[in-house]
Design a protein around this motif. Sequence first.
Motif, PDB file in Angstrom:
ATOM      1  N   GLU A 190      -1.737  -2.362  -0.658  1.00 55.83           N
ATOM      2  CA  GLU A 190      -2.099  -1.615   0.550  1.00 55.83           C
ATOM      3  C   GLU A 190      -2.112  -0.123   0.282  1.00 55.83           C
ATOM      4  O   GLU A 190      -2.994   0.595   0.757  1.00 55.83           O
ATOM      5  N   ALA A 192      -2.705   1.426  -2.518  1.00 54.02           N
ATOM      6  CA  ALA A 192      -3.891   1.778  -3.301  1.00 54.02           C
ATOM      7  C   ALA A 192      -5.130   1.798  -2.401  1.00 54.02           C
ATOM      8  O   ALA A 192      -5.967   2.690  -2.500  1.00 54.02           O
ATOM      9  N   TYR A 193      -5.195   0.804  -1.531  1.00 52.11           N
ATOM     10  CA  TYR A 193      -6.303   0.708  -0.580  1.00 52.11           C
ATOM     11  C   TYR A 193      -6.311   1.946   0.312  1.00 52.11           C
ATOM     12  O   TYR A 193      -7.330   2.582   0.544  1.00 52.11           O
ATOM     13  N   ASP A 194      -5.120   2.302   0.792  1.00 51.96           N
ATOM     14  CA  ASP A 194      -4.956   3.447   1.686  1.00 51.96           C
ATOM     15  C   ASP A 194      -5.355   4.749   0.996  1.00 51.96           C
ATOM     16  O   ASP A 194      -5.851   5.666   1.625  1.00 51.96           O
ATOM     17  N   LEU A 195      -5.121   4.815  -0.325  1.00 53.00           N
ATOM     18  CA  LEU A 195      -5.422   6.047  -1.058  1.00 53.00           C
ATOM     19  C   LEU A 195      -6.887   6.098  -1.491  1.00 53.00           C
ATOM     20  O   LEU A 195      -7.279   6.974  -2.254  1.00 53.00           O
ATOM     21  N   GLY A 196      -7.673   5.130  -1.028  1.00 52.87           N
ATOM     22  CA  GLY A 196      -9.106   5.226  -1.250  1.00 52.87           C
ATOM     23  C   GLY A 196      -9.675   4.282  -2.286  1.00 52.87           C
ATOM     24  O   GLY A 196     -10.858   4.347  -2.588  1.00 52.87           O
ATOM     25  N   ALA A 197      -8.834   3.385  -2.839  1.00 48.24           N
ATOM     26  CA  ALA A 197      -9.341   2.495  -3.870  1.00 48.24           C
ATOM     27  C   ALA A 197     -10.066   1.311  -3.243  1.00 48.24           C
ATOM     28  O   ALA A 197      -9.691   0.837  -2.178  1.00 48.24           O
TER      29      ALA A 197
ATOM     30  N   ARG B  49      -0.107   0.476  11.678  1.00 44.18           N
ATOM     31  CA  ARG B  49      -1.041  -0.232  10.798  1.00 44.18           C
ATOM     32  C   ARG B  49      -2.450  -0.248  11.386  1.00 44.18           C
ATOM     33  O   ARG B  49      -3.425  -0.329  10.637  1.00 44.18           O
ATOM     34  N   PHE B  54      -5.213  -1.201   8.597  1.00 45.87           N
ATOM     35  CA  PHE B  54      -4.912  -2.490   7.982  1.00 45.87           C
ATOM     36  C   PHE B  54      -5.098  -3.644   8.960  1.00 45.87           C
ATOM     37  O   PHE B  54      -5.344  -4.765   8.557  1.00 45.87           O
ATOM     38  N   ALA B  73     -12.922   1.041   7.103  1.00 47.82           N
ATOM     39  CA  ALA B  73     -11.891   0.432   6.259  1.00 47.82           C
ATOM     40  C   ALA B  73     -10.809   1.465   5.915  1.00 47.82           C
ATOM     41  O   ALA B  73     -11.081   2.670   5.926  1.00 47.82           O
ATOM     42  N   PRO B  74      -9.589   1.021   5.607  1.00 49.22           N
ATOM     43  CA  PRO B  74      -8.492   1.949   5.304  1.00 49.22           C
ATOM     44  C   PRO B  74      -8.839   2.932   4.195  1.00 49.22           C
ATOM     45  O   PRO B  74      -8.429   4.096   4.248  1.00 49.22           O
ATOM     46  N   ASN B  75      -9.617   2.479   3.200  1.00 42.49           N
ATOM     47  CA  ASN B  75      -9.911   3.402   2.091  1.00 42.49           C
ATOM     48  C   ASN B  75     -11.000   4.407   2.444  1.00 42.49           C
ATOM     49  O   ASN B  75     -11.347   5.258   1.646  1.00 42.49           O
ATOM     50  N   VAL B  79      -6.944   9.238   6.556  1.00 41.74           N
ATOM     51  CA  VAL B  79      -5.554   8.996   6.909  1.00 41.74           C
ATOM     52  C   VAL B  79      -4.847   8.491   5.671  1.00 41.74           C
ATOM     53  O   VAL B  79      -5.409   7.695   4.933  1.00 41.74           O
ATOM     54  N   ASN B  80      -3.639   8.963   5.432  1.00 40.65           N
ATOM     55  CA  ASN B  80      -2.864   8.380   4.358  1.00 40.65           C
ATOM     56  C   ASN B  80      -1.489   8.029   4.872  1.00 40.65           C
ATOM     57  O   ASN B  80      -1.026   8.568   5.866  1.00 40.65           O
TER      58      ASN B  80
END
Lengths: 294, 372
Positions: A190, A192-197, B49, B54, B73-75, B79-80
């Motif tokens: 999650e 990694a996903y959140d950081l843009g991957a 979330r 998510f 999508a989250p990516n 937002v981080n």
Amino acid sequence: MLNAAADKRWHGRFALALLLAPALLWLGSLIILPHADLAVLSFRERVGPRQYSASLAQYKTFFTEPLYWHVFLRTAVMSVIATFMTLLLAFPIAWIIAKLARGRAGSLLFIICLIPFWVSETVRTLGWMILLRESGVLPALLVKLGLTDVPVELLYRDATIMVGLVYTSLLFMVVPLVSSLESLDNSLIEAAYDLGAGGLSILRSIVIPHAAPGITAGCIVVFMLTLGNYLTPTLLGGKNSQWFTEQIYTQFITRFNWEQGAAFGFLLLGLSTALVMVGLRLSGQRFGDVMRRT
Amino acid sequence: MSTPDLVADSVVKRFADHVAVDSLSFSVKRGSFFSILGPSGCGKTTLLRMIAGFIAPDSGDIAIGGKSMRDVAPNRRPVNMVFQQLALFPMMSVGENVAFGLARRGMPKAERLKRSNAMLERVSLGGAADKRVDELSGGQRQRVAIARSLVLEPTLLLLDEPLGALDLKLREHMKIELKQLQAAFGTTFVYITHDQSEALVLSDHVGVMSHGRFEQLGTPQDLYYRPQTPFVAGFVGANNRIVGRATGTDGAILEVTTADGWVVRALKSGSIAAGDAVEVFVRPEVAILARNAATLPPDQPHHSGQVQSVLFDGANSAVLLQEERTRREFRIALPQTGQFSDLKPQEKVAFSFDPARAVCFAARAGAAGTDA
């Protein structure tokens, strides 16, 4: 006081020795002793009835006779390909079991992978033969669907051997992969996903590095099983299989040339050791780490 | 006025048979520190979330930086998130962790290195780039997790109880550090926690959440001094809770009598009719303790009690009393003058509190007659 302590220590050692005894006995009598004998055999040559002399003739034959090293290389390459294909097939299965299926569904999937192994390897391989031979199920189906005019012989091809090898090895790849993927914290994915991957990038930079010991362990086990497999290539490949274990069998049983067979055995051992070392070096893994994960 | 960085508009999320987030609307001003405070299971993690992307809301919309985040999508969101267990990548060095997001944006390596090093410098971790994650202390890891997110210059930084895993001393220290970091970067922080002290110390605004709704949204001072619901009064800060029935009014001041006959007075909040079940909340520091009732303020109703135990905790010391007649527990903060340092259990004392600083609510359903 001092005596009691020494006594205790002695007891401890005795207990440890007792516990290790079966394993050491097994290792010594079934692995080391026969191999020592084979080593001696491989370095001698029959010069007359019941007369032997030390020589490198057996190894020389291997290098001078093209058939032998051709089969040797073919076995190595096919085993590497089979290992790689097993990995490709097992990874999504392991991912589903470890990450996507919840609770009972996960165990159920695992059992589905395990069930074929309750049947002996011979019977399983014969099952493939029933499916694939000229008068078998699959060629008949192909004719019925109009894809082929006459039943095709699907046995005795390299692809058939490959299918059999991958099928036999799958479980041994899935098990270490599942355990290494299960230990991967979902929040890392999650994050990694959140950081843009994206998906591929997560797989490459997070999942595979984490699962590397499990991947390596599975590959080593599958590679060794494949390289040393006799039944599957022989039954599914027939005379065309040209598997190195068959050469060893022929030397020992048909030709009664134990010296040559022993030399081949050692060459195969050398080959598997060398390839495993190369694999470890390429993936940057340490043998000890990998073995702890299996 | 600039557009708020985060706007939630009637956001709903249901899981099977229970509503985790119940039609929630709020907005967070640019550059502010916003906390969502609530007990576990109140829906705050679900809300966070949804902001991170998510999980998708069942209905309603979330806008970040003025743009709707529906189907983003989250990516792809600006937002981080700082995860509860931090989720630093153990397979990478500290520097690689910080540069991870930049690399995903396709930034050239030299630029990546420059920015991640500069960011590490700003969180006082200059020179730690080549260390392994497990070589860092808990507080340093915390800073790496924040640096890893802030280096991407997000519109919003989400923090999911990031101090929960730390020991008390470090937690106190990190609270101050977080506040300073937020002030230095000026990024909008959305912070979720179940620890009311974290929320009070850190935030510009706090939403107190319970059962998927905000009970109250306001500044920490509002929540503490002017709670609007009994839940907020009980959850934020220490409070004495006295359950009884309204037996009389005197302007805004209500007279409350407990089932066993103790009469107290408190400020009325909301509409309460005579005879209604009510809950009174009195802060420990509002009550005044005296050995002699004559020294208490004459305009306040006097009560008497017996010391049950003295809870010494430096500046937070308190005494636990039993009201003389009803044996109900009542907690009073000890003044810092040291005049009660020789207080002993069983000692008889008098106390009073200003009714205008105690608050009284109509009892919640199911809460009447039970004691805190």
